[in-house]
Design a protein around this motif. Structure first.
Motif, mmCIF file in Angstrom:
data_model
loop_
_atom_site.group_PDB
_atom_site.id
_atom_site.type_symbol
_atom_site.label_atom_id
_atom_site.label_comp_id
_atom_site.label_asym_id
_atom_site.label_seq_id
_atom_site.Cartn_x
_atom_site.Cartn_y
_atom_site.Cartn_z
ATOM 1 N N ALA A 40 38.307 44.767 33.456
ATOM 2 C CA ALA A 40 39.129 44.962 34.651
ATOM 3 C C ALA A 40 38.847 43.894 35.703
ATOM 4 O O ALA A 40 39.765 43.424 36.394
ATOM 5 N N THR A 41 37.588 43.494 35.815
ATOM 6 C CA THR A 41 37.230 42.457 36.783
ATOM 7 C C THR A 41 37.889 41.131 36.424
ATOM 8 O O THR A 41 38.422 40.420 37.292
ATOM 9 N N ASN A 42 37.888 40.791 35.137
ATOM 10 C CA ASN A 42 38.535 39.558 34.714
ATOM 11 C C ASN A 42 40.053 39.634 34.858
ATOM 12 O O ASN A 42 40.695 38.648 35.250
ATOM 13 N N TYR A 43 40.637 40.775 34.534
ATOM 14 C CA TYR A 43 42.086 40.926 34.725
ATOM 15 C C TYR A 43 42.449 40.779 36.206
ATOM 16 O O TYR A 43 43.451 40.135 36.547
ATOM 17 N N ALA A 44 41.644 41.367 37.073
ATOM 18 C CA ALA A 44 41.931 41.249 38.500
ATOM 19 C C ALA A 44 41.858 39.792 38.955
ATOM 20 O O ALA A 44 42.678 39.334 39.756
ATOM 21 N N ALA A 45 40.872 39.045 38.422
ATOM 22 C CA ALA A 45 40.763 37.626 38.772
ATOM 23 C C ALA A 45 41.984 36.848 38.292
ATOM 24 O O ALA A 45 42.481 35.957 38.989
ATOM 25 N N LEU A 46 42.480 37.202 37.103
ATOM 26 C CA LEU A 46 43.677 36.544 36.578
ATOM 27 C C LEU A 46 44.915 36.917 37.379
ATOM 28 O O LEU A 46 45.722 36.055 37.743
ATOM 29 N N PHE A 47 45.080 38.202 37.663
ATOM 30 C CA PHE A 47 46.284 38.668 38.346
ATOM 31 C C PHE A 47 46.321 38.209 39.806
ATOM 32 O O PHE A 47 47.368 37.783 40.307
ATOM 33 N N ASP A 48 45.181 38.334 40.489
ATOM 34 C CA ASP A 48 45.136 38.020 41.920
ATOM 35 C C ASP A 48 44.893 36.540 42.191
ATOM 36 O O ASP A 48 45.040 36.086 43.330
ATOM 37 N N LYS A 49 44.464 35.825 41.133
ATOM 38 C CA LYS A 49 44.161 34.389 41.267
ATOM 39 C C LYS A 49 43.122 34.118 42.356
ATOM 40 O O LYS A 49 43.223 33.151 43.125
ATOM 41 N N ARG A 50 42.121 34.970 42.397
ATOM 42 C CA ARG A 50 41.006 34.764 43.321
ATOM 43 C C ARG A 50 39.768 35.465 42.755
ATOM 44 O O ARG A 50 39.873 36.386 41.933
ATOM 45 N N PRO A 51 38.572 35.047 43.188
ATOM 46 C CA PRO A 51 37.338 35.644 42.667
ATOM 47 C C PRO A 51 37.249 37.140 42.949
ATOM 48 O O PRO A 51 37.806 37.636 43.939
ATOM 49 N N GLN A 52 36.525 37.831 42.082
ATOM 50 C CA GLN A 52 36.415 39.287 42.166
ATOM 51 C C GLN A 52 34.949 39.706 42.126
ATOM 52 O O GLN A 52 34.080 38.964 41.666
ATOM 53 N N SER A 53 34.709 40.952 42.563
ATOM 54 C CA SER A 53 33.364 41.518 42.539
ATOM 55 C C SER A 53 33.299 42.698 41.581
ATOM 56 O O SER A 53 33.940 43.728 41.813
ATOM 57 N N LEU A 54 32.529 42.548 40.521
ATOM 58 C CA LEU A 54 32.282 43.681 39.630
ATOM 59 C C LEU A 54 31.457 44.744 40.344
ATOM 60 O O LEU A 54 31.701 45.942 40.196
ATOM 61 N N LYS A 55 30.491 44.310 41.150
ATOM 62 C CA LYS A 55 29.633 45.274 41.834
ATOM 63 C C LYS A 55 30.446 46.160 42.779
ATOM 64 O O LYS A 55 30.207 47.376 42.875
ATOM 65 N N ALA A 56 31.416 45.570 43.463
ATOM 66 C CA ALA A 56 32.272 46.371 44.340
ATOM 67 C C ALA A 56 33.113 47.341 43.525
ATOM 68 O O ALA A 56 33.351 48.487 43.937
ATOM 69 N N ARG A 57 33.570 46.905 42.357
ATOM 70 C CA ARG A 57 34.376 47.772 41.495
ATOM 71 C C ARG A 57 33.537 48.944 40.982
ATOM 72 O O ARG A 57 34.024 50.071 40.881
ATOM 73 N N LEU A 58 32.277 48.691 40.666
ATOM 74 C CA LEU A 58 31.388 49.754 40.197
ATOM 75 C C LEU A 58 31.074 50.738 41.317
ATOM 76 O O LEU A 58 30.920 51.943 41.083
ATOM 77 N N GLY A 59 30.945 50.226 42.533
ATOM 78 C CA GLY A 59 30.711 51.076 43.684
ATOM 79 C C GLY A 59 29.380 51.800 43.626
ATOM 80 O O GLY A 59 28.433 51.381 42.952
#
Length: 317
Positions: free
Chosen positions: A286-305
Motif C-alpha cells: 500500500a505504501t508503494n502504491y500510494a507513492a506511485l499514485f500520489d507521485k510523492r514520498p510516503q510514510s509506512l510508519k504513519a500508515r501503520l500508526g
C-alpha cells in the motif's frame, strides 16, 4: 543466532532499533543502511529511520520491441503460452519460470512486458521482482480494473492504495484464483463471506460463481474491507489482520493490549506467522502504491500508526 537468520532484514531492523534505544545511533544507522530499500516492509522502515520517506526508484528504460520479441521467441516461453491458452496455469508457470533462467535484467523486464501484453499480471509481477538494479515499479505494482475499483473505493471512502495492496497480496491479480480453502477471485473472498456481504449490501442475485467476476468480487471485497476497517477503529493494520485471519482473532490480539503500541511492534506481536507476513506485505504494498499514485514520498510508519487497546480508537495519530 544462525548467521542466515541474523542476516534477515527483520532481525537487522530490530537490532538497529535496539541500538537506537541504547543510544548507539551510529551502529543503528549502519544497520539501517544495509537494508534500506522501497522493496519490502523492513527496508521501508529502515529508510524512515534514516530520516527519509519511501519513494519509488527511478524507472528503468522500457523494453524495446526487439527485447520483447527475443523473450517471446524462447521455446520455453512459447510452451508456457500454449499451456495458458489451455487454461493449465500451473504447467504454464513452470514453463515460464524455466524460460527465465539465465536472463539478464533487461530481458527479465522484457519478459514482464510480454506478460503484461498477454494479461498475465501475476507473471509480470513475479518476473519483474527478479531484477535488482533495473527496476520498474509500474510492473511490480500494477493497477488493473481501475474503472471498477476506483469508484468502489471512493464510494466507501477507502484508500485505493490499500485496496490494491491487498489485492496484490491476495491474488496477484488473477481473476479466477482459488485458494485451497475455497477463497475466490481477485480479493480471495470466501463463499460464506461473499454471501454474508451480498446480503448486507442488498446484492440479492448473488451466487458463488459470481466471485470470479471482477466487478462482483471487487464490490464484495471492498465492502468487506470497509466493514472490518470500521470495526477496528479505522486501523488498516487491524483491518488487514482481520481480512486474513478473521475479525474475531484481530479483536483478540488487540484485546491483550493495556496501552497503545507502535504499529510496527504490534505487527510483530501477531501470533500467526501467515498473518504477520500478510500484514507486512499488504502495508508495504500500500505504501508503494500510494507513492506511485500520489507521485510523492510516503510514510509506512504513519500508515501503520499506533494501535490502541480495545475501547480506544484503533489507530492513534
Amino acid at each position: 543466532m544462525p548467521p542466515a537468520l541474523a542476516a534477515e532484514s527483520g532481525w537487522i531492523y530490530w537490532r538497529g532499533r535496539a541500538h537506537d534505544a541504547q543510544g548507539r545511533k551510529e551502529d543503528a544507522q549502519a544497520l539501517y543502511r544495509r537494508i534500506a530499500t522501497p522493496n519490502n516492509f523492513y527496508g521501508q522502515l529502515a529508510t524512515e529511520e534514516l530520516g527519509e520517506l519511501v519513494s519509488t526508484p527511478p524507472l528503468a528504460a522500457s523494453p524495446t520491441p526487439g527485447e520483447v520479441a527475443y523473450v517471446a521467441a524462447l521455446p520455453a516461453m512459447r510452451q508456457a503460452m500454449k499451456f495458458y491458452e489451455l487454461r493449465l496455469r500451473a504447467e504454464g508457470n513452470r514453463e515460464w519460470n524455466w524460460a527465465l533462467r539465465n536472463l539478464s535484467e533487461r530481458q527479465l523486464l522484457a519478459a514482464a512486458e510480454y506478460a503484461r501484453r498477454n494479461e498475465l499480471l501475476d507473471r509480470m509481477v513475479e518476473t519483474s521482482l527478479r531484477t535488482r538494479n533495473e527496476l520498474d515499479f509500474n510492473q511490480r505494482f500494477p493497477a488493473p480494473h481501475n474503472d471498477i475499483l476506483q469508484p468502489a473505493a471512493k464510494n466507501l471512502s477507502l484508500d485505493t492504495a490499500w485496496v490494491y495492496g491487498l489485492i496484490r497480496q491476495e491474488s496477484r491479480f488473477v481473476s479466477d484464483a482459488r485458494s485451497g480453502v475455497g477463497a475466490a477471485g481477485l480479493m480471495q473472498v470466501m463463499p460464506a463471506t461473499g454471501k454474508w456481504v451480498a446480503a448486507k449490501i442488498g446484492l440479492t442475485d448473488f451466487v458463488h460463481d459470481m466471485l470470479h467476476d471482477a466487478r462482483t468480487n471487487i464490490t464484495l471485497g471492498t465492502n468487506y474491507m470497509n466493514m472490518v476497517l470500521e470495526n477496528n477503529g479505522g486501523s488498516q493494520v487491524l483491518a488487514t489482520a482481520a481480512y486474513n485471519a478473521g475479525p474475531g482473532r484481530s479483536r483478540t490480539w488487540r484485546g491483550v493490549l493495556d496501552a497503545p503500541m507502535e504499529g510496527a511492534v504490534f505487527v510483530e506481536s501477531i501470533p500467526f506467522s501467515e498473518t504477520r507476513t500478510y500484514v507486512r506485505n499488504v502495508m508495504s504494498n500500500a505504501t508503494n502504491y500510494a507513492a506511485l499514485f500520489d507521485k510523492r514520498p510516503q510514510s509506512l510508519k504513519a500508515r501503520l500508526g499506533t494501535i490502541a487497546p480495545r475501547g480506544g480508537s484503533g489507530a492513534l495519530p
